[in-house]
Design a protein around this motif. Structure first.
Motif, short mmCIF file in Angstrom:
data_model
loop_
_atom_site.label_atom_id
_atom_site.label_comp_id
_atom_site.label_asym_id
_atom_site.label_seq_id
_atom_site.Cartn_x
_atom_site.Cartn_y
_atom_site.Cartn_z
N UNK A 75 -7.78 13.13 54.72
CA UNK A 75 -7.78 13.46 53.21
C UNK A 75 -9.15 14.06 52.87
N UNK A 76 -10.29 13.42 53.33
CA UNK A 76 -11.53 13.97 53.10
C UNK A 76 -11.81 15.36 53.59
N UNK A 77 -11.30 15.63 54.76
CA UNK A 77 -11.39 16.84 55.56
C UNK A 77 -10.77 17.94 54.87
N UNK A 78 -9.51 17.46 54.35
CA UNK A 78 -8.52 18.55 53.41
C UNK A 78 -9.19 18.78 52.23
N UNK A 79 -9.78 17.75 51.67
CA UNK A 79 -10.49 17.96 50.28
C UNK A 79 -11.71 18.97 50.39
N UNK A 80 -12.48 18.73 51.34
CA UNK A 80 -13.57 19.50 51.66
C UNK A 80 -12.93 21.14 52.13
N UNK A 81 -11.91 21.21 52.96
CA UNK A 81 -11.62 22.45 53.04
C UNK A 81 -11.08 23.06 51.78
N UNK A 82 -10.28 22.51 51.22
CA UNK A 82 -9.93 23.07 49.81
C UNK A 82 -11.00 23.37 48.73
N UNK A 83 -12.08 22.67 48.73
CA UNK A 83 -13.21 22.97 47.95
C UNK A 83 -14.07 24.19 48.39
N UNK A 84 -13.91 24.36 49.82
CA UNK A 84 -14.48 25.52 50.23
C UNK A 84 -13.68 26.74 50.25
N UNK A 85 -12.52 26.59 50.25
CA UNK A 85 -11.59 27.79 50.01
C UNK A 85 -11.22 28.32 48.75
N UNK A 86 -11.09 27.58 47.91
CA UNK A 86 -10.74 27.65 46.55
C UNK A 86 -11.37 26.77 45.48
N UNK A 87 -12.90 26.57 45.01
CA UNK A 87 -13.54 25.71 44.45
C UNK A 87 -12.70 25.68 43.15
N UNK A 88 -12.66 24.32 42.63
CA UNK A 88 -12.05 24.16 41.24
C UNK A 88 -10.56 24.41 41.15
N UNK A 89 -9.86 24.38 42.21
CA UNK A 89 -8.64 24.73 42.20
C UNK A 89 -7.61 23.59 41.85
N UNK A 90 -6.32 23.82 41.90
CA UNK A 90 -5.11 22.87 41.49
C UNK A 90 -4.24 22.61 42.56
N UNK A 91 -3.79 21.49 42.61
CA UNK A 91 -2.79 21.08 43.65
C UNK A 91 -1.76 19.93 43.08
N UNK A 92 -0.51 20.34 43.64
CA UNK A 92 0.39 19.07 43.63
C UNK A 92 0.41 18.39 44.93
N UNK A 93 0.30 17.11 44.70
CA UNK A 93 0.16 16.18 45.79
C UNK A 93 1.18 15.22 46.32
N UNK A 94 1.44 15.24 47.37
CA UNK A 94 2.31 14.04 47.79
C UNK A 94 1.55 13.27 48.63
N UNK A 95 0.96 11.94 48.27
CA UNK A 95 0.14 11.00 48.97
C UNK A 95 -0.24 10.06 48.07
N UNK A 96 -1.12 9.27 48.59
CA UNK A 96 -1.88 7.91 48.12
C UNK A 96 -3.10 8.35 47.50
N UNK A 97 -3.99 6.97 47.25
CA UNK A 97 -5.15 7.19 46.68
C UNK A 97 -6.11 7.76 47.45
N UNK A 98 -6.06 7.63 48.99
CA UNK A 98 -7.07 8.39 49.73
C UNK A 98 -7.15 9.80 49.56
N UNK A 99 -6.17 10.46 49.36
CA UNK A 99 -6.02 11.84 49.14
C UNK A 99 -6.30 12.26 47.96
N UNK A 100 -5.66 11.53 46.77
CA UNK A 100 -5.87 11.81 45.44
C UNK A 100 -7.08 11.82 44.90
#
Length: 259
Positions: A75-100
């Protein structure tokens, strides 16, 4: 590479340090020896359900003292990847607290309206309603990301479907394959190395799975050590076209070498 050159350590959690919530014998001694030496280390997991604080508390219940900052999840690696790819973006999430939580901390907005990404992670109860919405959003143009490709996860009653299985369902419905961030993607290894300012040439990856831990370590240029306290055996390891640098019975062997 000689073992004396290893300065930093990455290690899987399940099958390496714990097995079904019980600490693997020697794991506490191994972690203690790393702390005594001042060696940077990170505990890695493809599980995206829990926050670092949750996992540190669960490990402590098992008798292992691992600080929050020494835990790195898909989850942390995914968040870091998205932050680098598209800073300040938006997401629809299927997951729990670790990911959100990870996505919120990376500056992401969670929304059901035309998100930049659909992000699929682990959850105890997959909702058909949310899976259906994910499919429609991807068909409408949202990019598809998944935390990890594991098809099943363990439970006391046996295997249960995990992120990879649900991703396959969504892919079949949309014709779109997700980009997986977690192991065996070496991106997760590299993000972990960056998190502790370590170099691949002097870092070892300890894992119990050839198809995730060891291959990810190899592809990221790390020294790789397979332990036999999880799902792999010496015989099953021989079936793969690649080999770890070493095979040991458990982290207890490594603990002895560090003393």
């Amino acid at each position: 590479m000689t073992r004396l050159e290893i300065r930093s350590w990455l290690m899987d959690m399940d099958g390496v340090l714990v097995h079904e919530e019980q600490a693997i014998p020697g794991a506490d001694r191994f972690l203690g020896n790393l702390r005594r030496r001042g060696a940077p280390f990170l505990v890695l997991t493809n599980n995206s359900i829990y926050t670092r604080r949750d996992l540190a508390a669960r490990l402590k219940t098992s008798g292992l003292d691992v600080p929050e900052e020494a835990i790195w999840t898909s989850a942390l690696a995914t968040a870091k990847f998205l932050e680098d790819q598209r800073p300040g973006g938006s997401a629809f999430v299927i997951g729990e607290a670790g990911l959100t939580t990870a996505l919120h901390e990376a500056g992401y907005t969670l929304t059901e309206r035309a998100p930049d990404y659909v992000v699929l992670g682990e959850t105890r109860t997959y909702s058909l309603e949310r899976i259906t919405l994910a499919i429609r959003l991807i068909v409408d143009g949202s990019r598809f990301i998944a935390t990890n490709p594991d098809a099943t996860g363990p439970s006391p009653d046996g295997p249960m479907p995990a992120t990879g299985s649900v991703a396959a369902l969504i892919s079949r419905a949309t014709g779109v394959e997700p980009y997986y961030v977690g192991k065996p993607n070496p991106l997760m290894m590299r993000s972990a190395l960056n998190a502790i300012d370590a170099h691949s040439e002097t870092t070892a990856m300890i894992g119990d799975r050839m198809d995730t831990d060891i291959v990810a370590g190899l592809e990221a240029g790390l020294d790789t050590i397979l332990v036999l306290t999880g799902i792999s055996t010496r015989e099953s390891a021989e079936r793969f076209p690649y080999r770890p640098a070493r095979i040991v019975e458990s982290v207890a062997d490594l603990a002895a070498e560090l003393e």
